[in-house]
Design a protein around this motif. Structure first.
Motif, PDB file in Angstrom:
ATOM      1  N   LYS A  80       0.847  -1.212   0.000  1.00 33.73           N
ATOM      2  CA  LYS A  80       0.000   0.000   0.000  1.00 33.73           C
ATOM      3  C   LYS A  80       0.878   1.257   0.000  1.00 33.73           C
ATOM      4  O   LYS A  80       2.048   1.194   0.371  1.00 33.73           O
ATOM      5  CB  LYS A  80      -0.899   0.007   1.236  1.00 33.73           C
ATOM      6  CG  LYS A  80      -0.164   0.317   2.563  1.00 33.73           C
ATOM      7  CD  LYS A  80      -0.299   1.764   2.964  1.00 33.73           C
ATOM      8  CE  LYS A  80       0.745   2.483   3.702  1.00 33.73           C
ATOM      9  NZ  LYS A  80       1.853   2.145   4.429  1.00 33.73           N
ATOM     10  N   ILE A 112       0.336   5.618   1.031  1.00 31.01           N
ATOM     11  CA  ILE A 112      -0.582   6.665   1.503  1.00 31.01           C
ATOM     12  C   ILE A 112      -0.538   7.806   0.499  1.00 31.01           C
ATOM     13  O   ILE A 112       0.529   8.340   0.196  1.00 31.01           O
ATOM     14  CB  ILE A 112      -0.203   7.128   2.918  1.00 31.01           C
ATOM     15  CG1 ILE A 112      -0.366   5.943   3.877  1.00 31.01           C
ATOM     16  CG2 ILE A 112      -1.082   8.311   3.348  1.00 31.01           C
ATOM     17  CD1 ILE A 112      -0.074   6.235   5.316  1.00 31.01           C
ATOM     18  N   GLU A 139      -0.734  11.234   5.801  1.00 35.25           N
ATOM     19  CA  GLU A 139       0.023  10.526   6.842  1.00 35.25           C
ATOM     20  C   GLU A 139       0.352  11.469   8.007  1.00 35.25           C
ATOM     21  O   GLU A 139       0.415  12.681   7.844  1.00 35.25           O
ATOM     22  CB  GLU A 139       1.305   9.870   6.308  1.00 35.25           C
ATOM     23  CG  GLU A 139       2.205  10.705   5.445  1.00 35.25           C
ATOM     24  CD  GLU A 139       1.764  10.651   3.987  1.00 35.25           C
ATOM     25  OE1 GLU A 139       0.988  11.558   3.614  1.00 35.25           O
ATOM     26  OE2 GLU A 139       2.208   9.770   3.246  1.00 35.25           O
ATOM     27  N   HIS A 140       0.577  10.934   9.125  1.00 38.15           N
ATOM     28  CA  HIS A 140       0.835  11.621  10.407  1.00 38.15           C
ATOM     29  C   HIS A 140      -0.410  12.340  10.954  1.00 38.15           C
ATOM     30  O   HIS A 140      -0.806  12.084  12.083  1.00 38.15           O
ATOM     31  CB  HIS A 140       2.036  12.579  10.334  1.00 38.15           C
ATOM     32  CG  HIS A 140       3.336  11.836  10.260  1.00 38.15           C
ATOM     33  ND1 HIS A 140       3.816  11.110  11.332  1.00 38.15           N
ATOM     34  CD2 HIS A 140       4.228  11.640   9.253  1.00 38.15           C
ATOM     35  CE1 HIS A 140       4.955  10.532  10.983  1.00 38.15           C
ATOM     36  NE2 HIS A 140       5.226  10.828   9.728  1.00 38.15           N
ATOM     37  N   VAL A 183      -3.272  11.744  10.285  1.00 40.73           N
ATOM     38  CA  VAL A 183      -4.279  10.697  10.514  1.00 40.73           C
ATOM     39  C   VAL A 183      -4.174  10.124  11.933  1.00 40.73           C
ATOM     40  O   VAL A 183      -5.159   9.684  12.513  1.00 40.73           O
ATOM     41  CB  VAL A 183      -4.152   9.585   9.430  1.00 40.73           C
ATOM     42  CG1 VAL A 183      -2.870   8.782   9.584  1.00 40.73           C
ATOM     43  CG2 VAL A 183      -5.361   8.660   9.441  1.00 40.73           C
ATOM     44  N   VAL A 184      -2.967  10.183  12.505  1.00 39.70           N
ATOM     45  CA  VAL A 184      -2.781   9.690  13.878  1.00 39.70           C
ATOM     46  C   VAL A 184      -3.524  10.616  14.858  1.00 39.70           C
ATOM     47  O   VAL A 184      -3.900  10.212  15.946  1.00 39.70           O
ATOM     48  CB  VAL A 184      -1.263   9.626  14.205  1.00 39.70           C
ATOM     49  CG1 VAL A 184      -1.005   9.226  15.642  1.00 39.70           C
ATOM     50  CG2 VAL A 184      -0.544   8.677  13.247  1.00 39.70           C
ATOM     51  N   GLY A 208       7.529   2.080   4.117  1.00 42.38           N
ATOM     52  CA  GLY A 208       6.210   2.710   4.025  1.00 42.38           C
ATOM     53  C   GLY A 208       5.271   2.009   3.055  1.00 42.38           C
ATOM     54  O   GLY A 208       4.252   2.555   2.652  1.00 42.38           O
ATOM     55  N   HIS A 258       4.251  -0.599  15.165  1.00 44.48           N
ATOM     56  CA  HIS A 258       4.107   0.862  15.078  1.00 44.48           C
ATOM     57  C   HIS A 258       3.949   1.583  16.402  1.00 44.48           C
ATOM     58  O   HIS A 258       4.047   2.793  16.428  1.00 44.48           O
ATOM     59  CB  HIS A 258       2.857   1.205  14.245  1.00 44.48           C
ATOM     60  CG  HIS A 258       3.067   1.058  12.772  1.00 44.48           C
ATOM     61  ND1 HIS A 258       2.208   1.586  11.853  1.00 44.48           N
ATOM     62  CD2 HIS A 258       4.033   0.452  12.068  1.00 44.48           C
ATOM     63  CE1 HIS A 258       2.636   1.292  10.638  1.00 44.48           C
ATOM     64  NE2 HIS A 258       3.737   0.600  10.753  1.00 44.48           N
ATOM     65  N   PRO A 287      -0.488   2.854  16.021  1.00 39.42           N
ATOM     66  CA  PRO A 287      -0.898   3.014  14.618  1.00 39.42           C
ATOM     67  C   PRO A 287      -2.299   3.591  14.496  1.00 39.42           C
ATOM     68  O   PRO A 287      -3.156   3.350  15.345  1.00 39.42           O
ATOM     69  CB  PRO A 287      -0.873   1.575  14.087  1.00 39.42           C
ATOM     70  CG  PRO A 287      -1.087   0.711  15.278  1.00 39.42           C
ATOM     71  CD  PRO A 287      -0.477   1.446  16.432  1.00 39.42           C
ATOM     72  N   SER A 288      -2.499   4.357  13.426  1.00 40.79           N
ATOM     73  CA  SER A 288      -3.849   4.888  13.188  1.00 40.79           C
ATOM     74  C   SER A 288      -4.791   3.771  12.746  1.00 40.79           C
ATOM     75  O   SER A 288      -5.996   3.874  12.916  1.00 40.79           O
ATOM     76  CB  SER A 288      -3.792   5.957  12.091  1.00 40.79           C
ATOM     77  OG  SER A 288      -3.346   5.372  10.878  1.00 40.79           O
ATOM     78  N   ILE A 296      -4.605   2.699   9.450  1.00 41.87           N
ATOM     79  CA  ILE A 296      -4.823   2.865   8.002  1.00 41.87           C
ATOM     80  C   ILE A 296      -4.197   1.725   7.195  1.00 41.87           C
ATOM     81  O   ILE A 296      -4.778   1.265   6.213  1.00 41.87           O
ATOM     82  CB  ILE A 296      -4.338   4.255   7.514  1.00 41.87           C
ATOM     83  CG1 ILE A 296      -4.857   4.526   6.100  1.00 41.87           C
ATOM     84  CG2 ILE A 296      -2.832   4.398   7.610  1.00 41.87           C
ATOM     85  CD1 ILE A 296      -4.727   5.961   5.648  1.00 41.87           C
ATOM     86  N   ASP A 297      -3.017   1.232   7.632  1.00 39.06           N
ATOM     87  CA  ASP A 297      -2.334   0.176   6.859  1.00 39.06           C
ATOM     88  C   ASP A 297      -3.167  -1.105   6.827  1.00 39.06           C
ATOM     89  O   ASP A 297      -3.428  -1.670   5.762  1.00 39.06           O
ATOM     90  CB  ASP A 297      -0.963  -0.144   7.470  1.00 39.06           C
ATOM     91  CG  ASP A 297       0.102   0.867   7.077  1.00 39.06           C
ATOM     92  OD1 ASP A 297      -0.280   1.977   6.669  1.00 39.06           O
ATOM     93  OD2 ASP A 297       1.298   0.542   7.181  1.00 39.06           O
ATOM     94  N   THR A 354       8.812   3.500  11.337  1.00 43.26           N
ATOM     95  CA  THR A 354       7.575   4.276  11.502  1.00 43.26           C
ATOM     96  C   THR A 354       7.377   4.625  12.977  1.00 43.26           C
ATOM     97  O   THR A 354       7.010   5.748  13.328  1.00 43.26           O
ATOM     98  CB  THR A 354       6.380   3.454  10.981  1.00 43.26           C
ATOM     99  OG1 THR A 354       6.588   3.214   9.595  1.00 43.26           O
ATOM    100  CG2 THR A 354       5.067   4.179  11.168  1.00 43.26           C
ATOM    101  N   VAL A 400       6.931   8.419  14.287  1.00 45.66           N
ATOM    102  CA  VAL A 400       5.640   8.767  14.904  1.00 45.66           C
ATOM    103  C   VAL A 400       5.857   9.256  16.343  1.00 45.66           C
ATOM    104  O   VAL A 400       5.242  10.232  16.783  1.00 45.66           O
ATOM    105  CB  VAL A 400       4.665   7.561  14.840  1.00 45.66           C
ATOM    106  CG1 VAL A 400       3.432   7.794  15.701  1.00 45.66           C
ATOM    107  CG2 VAL A 400       4.242   7.291  13.399  1.00 45.66           C
ATOM    108  N   GLY A 436       4.112   7.729   3.605  1.00 45.11           N
ATOM    109  CA  GLY A 436       4.407   6.923   4.795  1.00 45.11           C
ATOM    110  C   GLY A 436       5.002   7.806   5.879  1.00 45.11           C
ATOM    111  O   GLY A 436       4.806   9.026   5.883  1.00 45.11           O
ATOM    112  N   ALA A 437       5.744   7.198   6.760  1.00 43.81           N
ATOM    113  CA  ALA A 437       6.212   7.926   7.938  1.00 43.81           C
ATOM    114  C   ALA A 437       7.272   8.980   7.619  1.00 43.81           C
ATOM    115  O   ALA A 437       7.374   9.995   8.296  1.00 43.81           O
ATOM    116  CB  ALA A 437       6.746   6.940   8.961  1.00 43.81           C
TER     117      ALA A 437
HETATM  118  O1  PMV Z   1       3.540   2.485   7.628  1.00 40.73           O
HETATM  119  P1  PMV Z   1       3.915   3.800   7.088  1.00 40.73           P
HETATM  120  O2  PMV Z   1       5.360   4.126   7.134  1.00 40.73           O
HETATM  121  O3  PMV Z   1       3.253   4.040   5.752  1.00 40.73           O
HETATM  122  O4  PMV Z   1       3.311   4.943   8.053  1.00 40.73           O
HETATM  123  C1  PMV Z   1       2.015   4.966   8.451  1.00 40.73           C
HETATM  124  C2  PMV Z   1       1.487   6.334   8.392  1.00 40.73           C
HETATM  125  C3  PMV Z   1       1.535   7.164   9.660  1.00 40.73           C
HETATM  126  O5  PMV Z   1       0.470   8.092   9.508  1.00 40.73           O
HETATM  127  C4  PMV Z   1       2.849   7.905   9.740  1.00 40.73           C
HETATM  128  C5  PMV Z   1       1.339   6.347  10.931  1.00 40.73           C
HETATM  129  C6  PMV Z   1      -0.054   5.775  11.106  1.00 40.73           C
HETATM  130  O6  PMV Z   1      -0.188   4.898  11.973  1.00 40.73           O
HETATM  131  O7  PMV Z   1      -1.002   6.173  10.428  1.00 40.73           O
END
Ligand code: PMV
Length: 307
Positions: free
Chosen positions: A10, A12, A16-17, A19-20, A100, A140, A143-144, A146-147, A187, A191, A271-272
């Motif tokens: 995936k 983003i 990102e960020h 979203v946390v 990411g 993480h 984590p939000s 989203i992944d 990440t 974060v 990503g992060a």
């Molecule tokens: O997994 P990554 O590196 O794509 O980062 C996730 C995106 C962040 O918003 C930085 C963290 C999160 O948990 O949503």
């Protein structure tokens, strides 16, 4: 008996960020790179073999917080401990780690699905996503979600933490090019760093996250209207805000600039940050040109993906 499953990578697209901190974000699956899990009978023992990372261990030998062990145990728990005489799970993945691209969530998703299928069950995407989310906490920290969501649903998602994800479709397919800086980044660390800075100056960060949130809303509208030019502008703006937040690095900025110079409609880190990938939105006719420019600018891997 044997069962197999796979899950995509995936990226983003926006948000990102922020979203946390409760703002929306948009993520899309990258179907060209996948993680696989295969479950086979192995009477008397339960083994996990992760060939790409040279790991092979019996389930009970792994530390309790090992992400692979946890994915298996949470799934067995969810399935209410089906009876088995023993099985081996073999995991392979072509998704680069710590860039990411969601490799951890994809591996967990493949494990959950393959194991459920081995026991004759098919889990719904929200069930898979909830199990994988628990494993994501190991990778993480906070984590939000989203992944696990975008990977379990394998669809573009408009995501807000703790809310049911909205699956959406762009009006017309679009091309993104993913360029890898070659720099691994944690990440969890990035974060945590953002969290510390947020605690030191909440009003400044909240304002910045609001601006990112607005970009995400406009980005969804532009994607649904098929306005690629607008999407590109919004990606550029999102990247500028991530630079302000402090999560970019010279290598990411260099790739973003190279993609833009070669004709990308927009580009940003994804990503992060502090390493990992950039994504560039490109029209069909500039795919080759932008890919070559990224290579020349030092990208160690390039991946074109259609969304
Ligand atoms: O997994 P990554 O590196 O794509 O980062 C996730 C995106 C962040 O918003 C930085 C963290 C999160 O948990 O949503």
């Amino acid at each position: 008996m044997e069962a197999k499953a796979s899950a995509p990578g995936k990226v983003i697209l926006f948000g990102e960020h922020a979203v946390v901190y409760g703002r929306p974000a948009i993520a899309v699956p990258v179907k060209g790179v996948r993680a696989w899990a295969k479950v086979e009978d192995s009477p008397g023992q339960t083994l996990i073999r992760a060939l790409d990372i040279g790991k092979e261990f019996s389930l009970s030998e792994a530390p309790p917080d090992d992400p692979l062990r946890l994915a298996v145990e949470l799934t067995l728990n969810f399935l209410e401990f089906p009876r088995a005489t023993g099985f081996t799970i073999t995991i392979t993945s072509e998704i680069p780690i710590a860039r990411g691209l969601g490799s951890g969530a994809a591996v967990s998703t493949a494990i959950v699905r393959a194991l459920a299928s081995y026991f004759g069950r098919e889990l719904a995407p929200d069930e898979v996503s909830a199990i994988v989310y628990e494993v994501e906490k190991i990778y993480h920290g906070t984590p939000s979600g989203i992944d696990n969501t975008v990977i379990a649903y394998e669809s573009p998602v408009f995501f807000i933490k703790n809310q049911k994800p909205v699956l959406f479709k762009a009006q017309k397919p679009f091309n993104i090019i993913i360029g890898d800086t070659g720099i691994s980044s944690s990440t969890k660390e990035v974060v945590l760093w953002v969290r510390k800075r947020w605690e030191e100056n909440k009003p400044w960060h909240e304002k910045l996250f609001d601006r990112i949130g607005e970009i995400v809303l406009s980005g969804r509208k532009a994607a649904e209207e098929g306005d690629l030019k607008r999407m590109g502008e919004l990606m550029d703006e999102n990247h500028r805000l991530l630079v302000e937040l402090g999560v970019s690095c010279p290598e990411l900025d260099h790739l973003v600039e190279a993609a833009k110079r070669a004709g990308a409609l927009g580009a940003k880190l994804s990503g992060a940050g502090w390493g990992g990938n950039i994504i560039a939105l490109v029209e069909e006719e500039s795919i080759v040109q932008v890919s070559e420019a990224l290579k020349e600018a030092g990208a160690v891997a390039i991946l074109a993906s259609m969304v």
